[in-house]
Design a protein around this motif. Sequence first.
Motif, PDB file in Angstrom:
ATOM      1  N   HIS A 624       6.296   1.356   0.322  1.00 52.48           N
ATOM      2  CA  HIS A 624       5.747   0.071  -0.143  1.00 52.48           C
ATOM      3  C   HIS A 624       4.530   0.236  -1.032  1.00 52.48           C
ATOM      4  CE1 HIS A 624       4.064   1.287   3.671  1.00 52.48           C
ATOM      5  NE2 HIS A 624       3.128   0.382   3.651  1.00 52.48           N
ATOM      6  N   LEU A 625       4.072   1.475  -1.238  1.00 55.10           N
ATOM      7  CA  LEU A 625       2.976   1.718  -2.177  1.00 55.10           C
ATOM      8  C   LEU A 625       3.484   2.189  -3.535  1.00 55.10           C
ATOM      9  CD1 LEU A 625       0.164   3.316   0.017  1.00 55.10           C
ATOM     10  CD2 LEU A 625       0.910   0.948  -0.181  1.00 55.10           C
ATOM     11  N   PHE A 626       4.775   1.999  -3.805  1.00 61.84           N
ATOM     12  CA  PHE A 626       5.310   2.329  -5.124  1.00 61.84           C
ATOM     13  C   PHE A 626       4.484   1.668  -6.227  1.00 61.84           C
ATOM     14  CE2 PHE A 626       7.829   1.293  -8.842  1.00 61.84           C
ATOM     15  CZ  PHE A 626       8.528   2.464  -9.112  1.00 61.84           C
ATOM     16  N   ALA A 627       4.041   0.444  -6.008  1.00 62.50           N
ATOM     17  CA  ALA A 627       3.282  -0.279  -7.032  1.00 62.50           C
ATOM     18  C   ALA A 627       1.957   0.399  -7.351  1.00 62.50           C
ATOM     19  CB  ALA A 627       3.042  -1.720  -6.588  1.00 62.50           C
ATOM     20  N   LEU A 628       1.454   1.229  -6.420  1.00 58.85           N
ATOM     21  CA  LEU A 628       0.233   1.999  -6.663  1.00 58.85           C
ATOM     22  C   LEU A 628       0.551   3.283  -7.420  1.00 58.85           C
ATOM     23  CD1 LEU A 628      -2.824   2.490  -6.110  1.00 58.85           C
ATOM     24  CD2 LEU A 628      -2.132   3.553  -3.938  1.00 58.85           C
ATOM     25  N   HIS A 629       1.590   3.976  -6.973  1.00 58.52           N
ATOM     26  CA  HIS A 629       2.066   5.190  -7.636  1.00 58.52           C
ATOM     27  C   HIS A 629       3.495   5.460  -7.220  1.00 58.52           C
ATOM     28  CE1 HIS A 629       2.888   9.443  -8.329  1.00 58.52           C
ATOM     29  NE2 HIS A 629       1.984   9.367  -9.293  1.00 58.52           N
ATOM     30  N   PRO A 630       4.392   5.682  -8.156  1.00 57.80           N
ATOM     31  CA  PRO A 630       4.179   5.912  -9.593  1.00 57.80           C
ATOM     32  C   PRO A 630       4.105   4.641 -10.432  1.00 57.80           C
ATOM     33  CG  PRO A 630       6.472   6.232  -9.092  1.00 57.80           C
ATOM     34  CD  PRO A 630       5.803   5.947  -7.779  1.00 57.80           C
ATOM     35  N   GLY A 631       4.249   3.472  -9.779  1.00 57.98           N
ATOM     36  CA  GLY A 631       4.152   2.214 -10.509  1.00 57.98           C
ATOM     37  C   GLY A 631       2.736   1.950 -10.996  1.00 57.98           C
ATOM     38  N   ARG A 632       2.550   0.802 -11.600  1.00 50.43           N
ATOM     39  CA  ARG A 632       1.254   0.490 -12.217  1.00 50.43           C
ATOM     40  C   ARG A 632       0.805  -0.937 -11.929  1.00 50.43           C
ATOM     41  NH1 ARG A 632       5.548   0.651 -15.528  1.00 50.43           N
ATOM     42  NH2 ARG A 632       5.850  -0.917 -17.159  1.00 50.43           N
ATOM     43  N   GLN A 633       1.417  -1.564 -10.893  1.00 51.38           N
ATOM     44  CA  GLN A 633       1.057  -2.942 -10.585  1.00 51.38           C
ATOM     45  C   GLN A 633      -0.263  -3.049  -9.831  1.00 51.38           C
ATOM     46  OE1 GLN A 633       5.470  -2.896  -9.254  1.00 51.38           O
ATOM     47  NE2 GLN A 633       4.632  -4.867  -8.626  1.00 51.38           N
ATOM     48  N   ILE A 634      -0.647  -2.012  -9.093  1.00 48.92           N
ATOM     49  CA  ILE A 634      -1.854  -2.039  -8.273  1.00 48.92           C
ATOM     50  C   ILE A 634      -2.850  -1.032  -8.828  1.00 48.92           C
ATOM     51  CG2 ILE A 634      -2.811  -1.610  -5.979  1.00 48.92           C
ATOM     52  CD1 ILE A 634      -0.171  -2.456  -4.780  1.00 48.92           C
ATOM     53  N   THR A 635      -4.041  -1.504  -9.179  1.00 53.97           N
ATOM     54  CA  THR A 635      -5.131  -0.630  -9.615  1.00 53.97           C
ATOM     55  C   THR A 635      -6.429  -1.119  -8.986  1.00 53.97           C
ATOM     56  OG1 THR A 635      -5.639  -1.960 -11.582  1.00 53.97           O
ATOM     57  CG2 THR A 635      -4.004  -0.196 -11.843  1.00 53.97           C
ATOM     58  N   SER A 637      -9.321  -1.505 -10.265  1.00 57.39           N
ATOM     59  CA  SER A 637     -10.079  -2.414 -11.127  1.00 57.39           C
ATOM     60  C   SER A 637      -9.316  -3.697 -11.425  1.00 57.39           C
ATOM     61  CB  SER A 637     -10.444  -1.722 -12.442  1.00 57.39           C
ATOM     62  OG  SER A 637      -9.273  -1.278 -13.113  1.00 57.39           O
ATOM     63  N   GLY A 638      -7.991  -3.617 -11.561  1.00 60.18           N
ATOM     64  CA  GLY A 638      -7.211  -4.789 -11.934  1.00 60.18           C
ATOM     65  C   GLY A 638      -6.799  -5.670 -10.776  1.00 60.18           C
ATOM     66  N   THR A 639      -6.494  -5.073  -9.636  1.00 59.18           N
ATOM     67  CA  THR A 639      -6.061  -5.832  -8.441  1.00 59.18           C
ATOM     68  C   THR A 639      -6.790  -5.263  -7.225  1.00 59.18           C
ATOM     69  OG1 THR A 639      -4.176  -4.319  -8.139  1.00 59.18           O
ATOM     70  CG2 THR A 639      -3.778  -6.330  -9.403  1.00 59.18           C
ATOM     71  N   PRO A 640      -8.102  -5.486  -7.121  1.00 59.28           N
ATOM     72  CA  PRO A 640      -8.889  -4.838  -6.062  1.00 59.28           C
ATOM     73  C   PRO A 640      -8.436  -5.201  -4.651  1.00 59.28           C
ATOM     74  CG  PRO A 640     -10.182  -6.509  -7.216  1.00 59.28           C
ATOM     75  CD  PRO A 640      -8.944  -6.302  -8.014  1.00 59.28           C
ATOM     76  N   ALA A 641      -7.992  -6.439  -4.429  1.00 57.14           N
ATOM     77  CA  ALA A 641      -7.566  -6.827  -3.081  1.00 57.14           C
ATOM     78  C   ALA A 641      -6.303  -6.073  -2.673  1.00 57.14           C
ATOM     79  CB  ALA A 641      -7.337  -8.337  -3.007  1.00 57.14           C
ATOM     80  N   LEU A 642      -5.362  -5.964  -3.606  1.00 58.39           N
ATOM     81  CA  LEU A 642      -4.143  -5.217  -3.300  1.00 58.39           C
ATOM     82  C   LEU A 642      -4.433  -3.734  -3.140  1.00 58.39           C
ATOM     83  CD1 LEU A 642      -1.560  -6.926  -5.708  1.00 58.39           C
ATOM     84  CD2 LEU A 642      -1.758  -7.197  -3.220  1.00 58.39           C
ATOM     85  N   ALA A 643      -5.353  -3.190  -3.933  1.00 58.75           N
ATOM     86  CA  ALA A 643      -5.724  -1.781  -3.783  1.00 58.75           C
ATOM     87  C   ALA A 643      -6.350  -1.537  -2.413  1.00 58.75           C
ATOM     88  CB  ALA A 643      -6.686  -1.374  -4.895  1.00 58.75           C
ATOM     89  N   ALA A 644      -7.179  -2.469  -1.965  1.00 56.13           N
ATOM     90  CA  ALA A 644      -7.783  -2.322  -0.635  1.00 56.13           C
ATOM     91  C   ALA A 644      -6.717  -2.386   0.453  1.00 56.13           C
ATOM     92  CB  ALA A 644      -8.830  -3.410  -0.422  1.00 56.13           C
ATOM     93  N   ALA A 645      -5.729  -3.257   0.292  1.00 51.55           N
ATOM     94  CA  ALA A 645      -4.635  -3.342   1.264  1.00 51.55           C
ATOM     95  C   ALA A 645      -3.788  -2.071   1.254  1.00 51.55           C
ATOM     96  CB  ALA A 645      -3.772  -4.559   0.961  1.00 51.55           C
ATOM     97  N   PHE A 668      -1.418   9.019  -4.353  1.00 47.78           N
ATOM     98  CA  PHE A 668      -1.913   7.715  -3.906  1.00 47.78           C
ATOM     99  C   PHE A 668      -3.439   7.687  -3.883  1.00 47.78           C
ATOM    100  CE2 PHE A 668       2.144   6.996  -1.238  1.00 47.78           C
ATOM    101  CZ  PHE A 668       2.695   6.169  -2.204  1.00 47.78           C
ATOM    102  N   TRP A 669      -4.035   8.686  -3.227  1.00 47.13           N
ATOM    103  CA  TRP A 669      -5.493   8.687  -3.117  1.00 47.13           C
ATOM    104  C   TRP A 669      -6.163   8.866  -4.467  1.00 47.13           C
ATOM    105  CZ3 TRP A 669      -7.723   6.511   0.709  1.00 47.13           C
ATOM    106  CH2 TRP A 669      -7.154   6.509   1.979  1.00 47.13           C
ATOM    107  N   ALA A 670      -5.523   9.640  -5.358  1.00 46.17           N
ATOM    108  CA  ALA A 670      -6.075   9.774  -6.705  1.00 46.17           C
ATOM    109  C   ALA A 670      -6.075   8.421  -7.413  1.00 46.17           C
ATOM    110  CB  ALA A 670      -5.283  10.796  -7.504  1.00 46.17           C
ATOM    111  N   ARG A 671      -4.984   7.662  -7.279  1.00 44.46           N
ATOM    112  CA  ARG A 671      -4.911   6.341  -7.913  1.00 44.46           C
ATOM    113  C   ARG A 671      -5.918   5.368  -7.299  1.00 44.46           C
ATOM    114  NH1 ARG A 671       0.006   5.003 -10.839  1.00 44.46           N
ATOM    115  NH2 ARG A 671       0.262   6.764 -12.272  1.00 44.46           N
ATOM    116  N   LEU A 672      -6.314   5.597  -6.041  1.00 45.10           N
ATOM    117  CA  LEU A 672      -7.355   4.774  -5.415  1.00 45.10           C
ATOM    118  C   LEU A 672      -8.755   5.291  -5.741  1.00 45.10           C
ATOM    119  CD1 LEU A 672      -5.725   4.184  -1.922  1.00 45.10           C
ATOM    120  CD2 LEU A 672      -6.097   2.466  -3.707  1.00 45.10           C
ATOM    121  N   HIS A 673      -8.828   6.336  -6.567  1.00 42.18           N
ATOM    122  CA  HIS A 673     -10.081   6.926  -7.028  1.00 42.18           C
ATOM    123  C   HIS A 673     -10.889   7.546  -5.891  1.00 42.18           C
ATOM    124  CE1 HIS A 673      -9.893   3.844 -10.597  1.00 42.18           C
ATOM    125  NE2 HIS A 673      -8.935   4.766 -10.632  1.00 42.18           N
ATOM    126  N   ASP A 674     -10.207   8.010  -4.878  1.00 44.31           N
ATOM    127  CA  ASP A 674     -10.854   8.708  -3.776  1.00 44.31           C
ATOM    128  C   ASP A 674     -10.526  10.196  -3.893  1.00 44.31           C
ATOM    129  OD1 ASP A 674     -11.733   9.773  -1.355  1.00 44.31           O
ATOM    130  OD2 ASP A 674     -11.215   7.980  -0.213  1.00 44.31           O
TER     131      ASP A 674
END
Length: 801
Positions: A624-635, A637-645, A668-674
Amino acid sequence: MDRRTVLAGSGAAVVAGQLALGAAAAAAEPGYDANLRNDPGPGNDPSLRNGLDPRNDLGPRNDLTLWYDEPGTDWESQALPIGNGILGASILGDPAADAIVLNEKTLWTGGPGSPGYDFGNWRTPRPGAVAQVQRAIDERERVPPEEVAAVLGQSRVGYGSYQSLGTLTLATTPGPVESYRRELDLSTAVARTRYVANGIRYTREYFVSHPDQVLVVRLAADRPGAVDVAVSLTVPEGRTAATTVSRGRLTVSGALDDNGLRHETQIQVVTRGGTRTDEAAGVTVSGADSVLVIVAAGTDYSDRYPTYRGPDPHPRITRTLQAALHRQDQLRDAHIRDHRALFDRVRLDLGRRPADRPTDELLAAYQGDDPALETLFFQYGRYLLIASSRAGTPLPANLQGVWNPYAAAPWSADYHVNINLQMNYWPAYATNLSETTTPLHDFVHALRAPGAVTAREMFGASGWVVHNETNPFGFTGVHDWPTAFWFPEAAAWIARHLYEHYLYTLDQTFLRERAYPVLRDVARFWLDELHTDPRDGRLVVSPSYSPEHGDFSAGASMSQQIVLDLFTSVSHAAGVVGDGRFKKEVQAALQRLDPGTRIGSWGQLQEWKGDWDDPADDHRHVSHLFALHPGRQITPSGTPALAAAAEVSLRARGDGGTGWSKAWKINFWARLHDGDHAHLMLSEQLRTSTLSNLWDTHPPFQIDGNFGATAGVAEMLLQSHAGELHILPALPTAWPEGRVTGLRARGDLTVDITWADGAATELTVRAGHGGPVTVRSSLVPGGLHTFTARAGGTYSWKGSS
């Protein structure tokens, strides 16, 4: 003694005649291989000029060498892999019986000719079965996978498995061995075995050439007349195999019992000095100064649907081997030049030199504190991709790349397309290896014809589809594993790789002729197949299944995110190629499509449309984190609430899992900038999911984890999916200083970065195309800077010292 007489007695002059090299005297002179001329031993061997001091076998030859002080005894954990995209060889380096497992990527059971094989049995449930499952989901929301499988039916008849080609054995009687060393140089794609026996230093060198399409093994010694070897090839059961030996050439040919696929291997043994004798099962050499063994192999596989057969491989293999024999003095140099043209594009220096210890010892001692080992692991992924996927060779890298010793490989060593095949190619673009994706593109195109049959017969839909697993014979239906047999979204996921090729290269011809037809036809399938959810009227995938986890439902998050990603990509592509009508149709569907991103009751990103997630669930898939990686729907800076979820979900899943799962979590963690958590996952993969030869293990060995980890390191250093160049977005504190050159970014950009004290100090961007470029870095004005690049322009920033 007259060298010409020795060579004639050994049969080499006969080989020269076969090759029509001209004057027999010229062929008989010590010039078959320029690297064999005046060969007093490793110290003056041109092939070893960049290697070790010949008086000292200790220490790595360079920072990118895997090396061991003992022969390998276990294929899975100790074999050193070499390959050219279609031929593979695994080096264990036993001085007495060097058993080299050979592979040819198209050697598969199953498909046409296999008992019980039938396209219809692969694809067609009874009429109305899919609609029946949809009704059950509409009524009950959740349906167990076993119940769905019973309704839809499953079949894997004639699916087959990837095969070992055979084992090439180099048998000697060395006596007691000292100063042993076995190594694989990633920078040259050359493996070596070295040892001393009876006061003589022996060297074996192995490589698989992409330019010449052959495996080459060279045996040499530092004393004339010291090389004795018996060369033979054994093949597994389950096939016919006729063996002939003539003039130093060993040929084994036949067909698989299962499907009649024809195979052939030709091995030429060339000697310098000594005698060469043809035996019934191989070639024996005695008293030679050096020996060259050249191997060519192939099958009659073709990706042409529906027969999947081409011409008999014999003429092609014969031509290949003859051409290689003509080029003996050029094989090695041509191989290294070809490999380095790809491998040298990206260099990574994390500020640490490797310790002077064998690789298995470094891995055993690793506790997350060895940047040199991490650098080696990163570059090993790039090396493995070059070795298992090259332009001009059929089939992409499979679950084991190209290396497999089994007749029944784990998971058939097939193409799992619910993440594994895709993960194999995650590092291709970012680490500057776009040419390696050509076999994947060809494979996707070859799936369209059988996939169209499955779309029509299983769903009554247009376009094309493929499910969870596929093979070289167009298997696009459902198999016999109820908890992982259904995944029609796979076609959309693998199609995005062609779109990524366009994003990285901006090649509009490729988009128009290769990528867009694939994207358009997958989108047509989903325009026909999307289901209106009675709960809210949104368009959902039904039946929908989050890979290998949970129940069937409507609108599972990954399903929705993949279709949204597809529609977004095809809408943009349609605009570029001028297909306005189809763009309107897709955009209308996008307006009604459930996005598949919801925040649940405990702050998590929901895996399903219903709020069913268990915070104690640590399943290896985090689909269910496809939108974070490799997708591009969750970032962030762009969708902070979804990134936090997404972070909540990721923490709940934990840091465990299989090797490939840990690799995905790096990304995943790289895309979350951690960066620190991304580095933790990299260290967990190295500590708990990596074998002594640095292969990833599921367990067992599964190569996608290697590729996923390499991609993850690139994501830590550079990201471009959000429309900007984000420099060092997830730099861990473990890498306070370093330099990387040659990384690629979307927009046809190449990037070099130097950093110190955890911050960028130099940045260079080279633009292949002109247009606006946005850079996010502490080095640029305001931390976020947009400029207009010109094609071929170079742009640099440097921090104050």
